[in-house]
Design a protein around this motif. Structure first.
Motif, short mmCIF file in Angstrom:
data_model
loop_
_atom_site.label_atom_id
_atom_site.label_comp_id
_atom_site.label_asym_id
_atom_site.label_seq_id
_atom_site.Cartn_x
_atom_site.Cartn_y
_atom_site.Cartn_z
N ILE A 74 0.83 -1.21 0.00
CA ILE A 74 0.00 0.00 0.00
C ILE A 74 0.87 1.25 0.00
CG2 ILE A 74 -1.59 1.37 1.43
CD1 ILE A 74 -2.86 -1.32 2.30
N ILE A 75 1.90 1.26 0.82
CA ILE A 75 2.77 2.44 0.91
C ILE A 75 3.54 2.67 -0.39
CG2 ILE A 75 4.80 3.39 2.12
CD1 ILE A 75 3.59 1.87 4.65
N LEU A 76 4.04 1.60 -0.99
CA LEU A 76 4.72 1.73 -2.28
C LEU A 76 3.76 2.25 -3.34
CD1 LEU A 76 6.82 -1.55 -2.24
CD2 LEU A 76 7.77 0.76 -2.38
N SER A 77 2.53 1.76 -3.34
CA SER A 77 1.52 2.24 -4.30
C SER A 77 1.24 3.72 -4.10
CB SER A 77 0.22 1.45 -4.14
OG SER A 77 0.41 0.09 -4.35
N SER A 78 1.11 4.13 -2.85
CA SER A 78 0.82 5.54 -2.56
C SER A 78 2.01 6.42 -2.93
CB SER A 78 0.50 5.70 -1.07
OG SER A 78 -0.62 4.93 -0.71
N GLY A 85 4.44 9.86 -13.08
CA GLY A 85 5.40 9.71 -14.17
C GLY A 85 5.90 8.28 -14.32
N LEU A 86 6.76 8.09 -15.30
CA LEU A 86 7.29 6.76 -15.57
C LEU A 86 8.14 6.23 -14.43
CD1 LEU A 86 8.24 7.06 -19.36
CD2 LEU A 86 6.31 5.83 -18.37
N GLY A 87 8.72 7.14 -13.63
CA GLY A 87 9.54 6.72 -12.50
C GLY A 87 8.76 5.96 -11.45
N ALA A 88 7.43 6.11 -11.48
CA ALA A 88 6.60 5.42 -10.49
C ALA A 88 6.35 3.96 -10.85
CB ALA A 88 5.26 6.14 -10.37
N LEU A 89 6.65 3.58 -12.09
CA LEU A 89 6.32 2.23 -12.54
C LEU A 89 7.07 1.16 -11.75
CD1 LEU A 89 4.58 0.65 -14.47
CD2 LEU A 89 6.40 0.79 -16.18
N GLY A 90 8.33 1.42 -11.44
CA GLY A 90 9.10 0.45 -10.64
C GLY A 90 8.48 0.24 -9.28
N LYS A 91 7.96 1.30 -8.69
CA LYS A 91 7.35 1.20 -7.36
C LYS A 91 6.05 0.39 -7.41
CE LYS A 91 9.32 5.56 -5.73
NZ LYS A 91 10.05 5.83 -6.97
N VAL A 92 5.25 0.58 -8.46
CA VAL A 92 4.00 -0.19 -8.51
C VAL A 92 4.29 -1.66 -8.79
CG1 VAL A 92 2.52 1.75 -9.12
CG2 VAL A 92 3.56 0.42 -10.93
N LYS A 93 5.36 -1.95 -9.50
CA LYS A 93 5.73 -3.35 -9.69
C LYS A 93 6.19 -3.98 -8.38
CE LYS A 93 6.94 -3.13 -14.60
NZ LYS A 93 8.02 -3.19 -15.62
N GLU A 94 6.93 -3.21 -7.57
CA GLU A 94 7.31 -3.69 -6.24
C GLU A 94 6.07 -3.90 -5.38
OE1 GLU A 94 10.67 -2.06 -3.88
OE2 GLU A 94 10.86 -0.66 -5.54
N ALA A 95 5.14 -2.95 -5.47
CA ALA A 95 3.90 -3.06 -4.69
C ALA A 95 3.14 -4.32 -5.08
CB ALA A 95 3.05 -1.82 -4.91
N ARG A 96 3.04 -4.58 -6.38
CA ARG A 96 2.35 -5.78 -6.84
C ARG A 96 2.99 -7.03 -6.25
NH1 ARG A 96 2.38 -7.56 -13.15
NH2 ARG A 96 4.61 -7.39 -12.71
N ALA A 97 4.32 -7.09 -6.26
CA ALA A 97 5.02 -8.26 -5.72
C ALA A 97 4.73 -8.45 -4.24
CB ALA A 97 6.52 -8.11 -5.96
N GLU A 98 4.70 -7.35 -3.48
CA GLU A 98 4.41 -7.45 -2.05
C GLU A 98 2.99 -7.95 -1.80
OE1 GLU A 98 6.48 -7.15 0.45
OE2 GLU A 98 8.15 -6.61 -0.87
N LEU A 99 2.04 -7.44 -2.56
CA LEU A 99 0.65 -7.83 -2.37
C LEU A 99 0.42 -9.28 -2.80
CD1 LEU A 99 -0.90 -4.50 -3.65
CD2 LEU A 99 -0.96 -5.33 -1.29
N GLU A 100 1.10 -9.69 -3.87
CA GLU A 100 1.00 -11.10 -4.29
C GLU A 100 1.60 -12.03 -3.23
OE1 GLU A 100 2.91 -10.93 -8.08
OE2 GLU A 100 1.03 -10.56 -9.17
N GLN A 101 2.70 -11.58 -2.61
CA GLN A 101 3.30 -12.37 -1.53
C GLN A 101 2.33 -12.51 -0.36
OE1 GLN A 101 5.82 -14.22 -1.45
NE2 GLN A 101 6.08 -14.63 0.73
N ALA A 102 1.63 -11.42 -0.04
CA ALA A 102 0.64 -11.48 1.03
C ALA A 102 -0.45 -12.51 0.72
CB ALA A 102 0.01 -10.10 1.24
N LEU A 103 -0.86 -12.58 -0.53
CA LEU A 103 -1.90 -13.53 -0.91
C LEU A 103 -1.43 -14.97 -0.80
CD1 LEU A 103 -3.54 -11.75 -3.98
CD2 LEU A 103 -4.47 -12.00 -1.69
N THR A 104 -0.15 -15.21 -1.06
CA THR A 104 0.36 -16.57 -0.90
C THR A 104 0.45 -16.96 0.58
OG1 THR A 104 2.71 -15.94 -0.82
CG2 THR A 104 1.74 -16.32 -3.00
N LEU A 105 0.64 -15.98 1.44
CA LEU A 105 0.77 -16.24 2.87
C LEU A 105 -0.58 -16.39 3.57
CD1 LEU A 105 3.62 -13.69 3.65
CD2 LEU A 105 3.82 -16.18 3.83
N GLU A 106 -1.47 -15.44 3.31
CA GLU A 106 -2.76 -15.42 4.01
C GLU A 106 -3.74 -14.54 3.23
OE1 GLU A 106 -4.65 -14.22 8.37
OE2 GLU A 106 -2.51 -14.02 8.03
N PRO A 107 -4.48 -15.12 2.30
CA PRO A 107 -5.38 -14.31 1.44
C PRO A 107 -6.40 -13.50 2.22
CG PRO A 107 -5.15 -16.54 0.59
CD PRO A 107 -4.50 -16.54 1.94
#
Length: 206
Positions: A74-78, A85-107
């Protein structure tokens, strides 16, 4: 001391004891709400960068905590949204990875917040070839969030925002009214106040 320095100091002092504590995300939640709803827009990116470091420390100290991964996402997304800008794309990809990890642990962690936040990313991020945005995937994730938290303020708000994006205005209004009627969340008063203001603003556009 200005607001951004106070936030940085609070986060830094809290970070000193992260390794010794359980994955309590309440401080992250409070600091996020202060940045999101009280700081001027031109100060938010810097403040979110400080908070993202603290979230990362908490996640590293508690790698099996879905809640910690959710809040890092959530913080990376915010932060990405504040930076733009385009510089934010890396952060949203990191955010996606963190949220996907959360789903593997405890949906079901935090009433399905990983589904809500990940769904929001999928409809807000541009699609291929720039980003990974996908409206169908967004709808699937947001519906899973509503299954877990049908009366929640965030699950209904982001579903409504998605529906507005799809020009499904009548359905969006229904979802916004449901979000507006959500029960207050203990300890999340500032976040609820800010979200209710966003709900009122969206209702005006309809």
């Amino acid at each position: 001391m200005n607001k951004i320095k106070q936030l940085a100091l609070t986060a830094a002092l809290w970070g000193l004891s992260i390794a010794a504590q359980a994955a309590d995300v309440s401080e992250l939640q409070q600091l996020w709400a202060q940045i999101q709803y009280e700081l001027p827009a031109n100060q938010q990116s810097q403040a979110f960068s400080v908070l993202a470091d603290q979230a990362r420390q908490l996640t590293e100290a508690n790698p099996d905590s879905a809640a910690a991964h959710i809040w890092q996402g959530i913080i990376l997304s915010s932060w990405a949204g504040a930076e733009g800008g385009l510089g934010a794309l890396g952060k949203v990809k990191e955010a996606r990875a963190e949220l996907e990890q959360a789903l593997t642990l405890e949906p079901e962690a935090l009433q399905g917040s990983a589904y809500t936040s990940l769904g929001a990313l999928y409809y807000q991020v541009p699609g291929w070839p720039i980003g990974f945005g996908d409206d169908e995937k967004a709808a699937e994730l947001l519906q899973k969030a509503l299954t877990l938290n049908p009366d929640g303020i965030d699950s209904n708000y982001f579903w409504a925002d998605y529906l507005i994006n799809q020009k499904r205005y009548a359905e969006a209004r229904t979802a916004l009214l449901k979000a507006q009627a959500a029960s207050p969340r203990p300890g999340r008063e500032l976040a609820d106040k800010g979200r209710q203001q966003e709900i009122r603003e969206l209702l005006k556009t309809l």
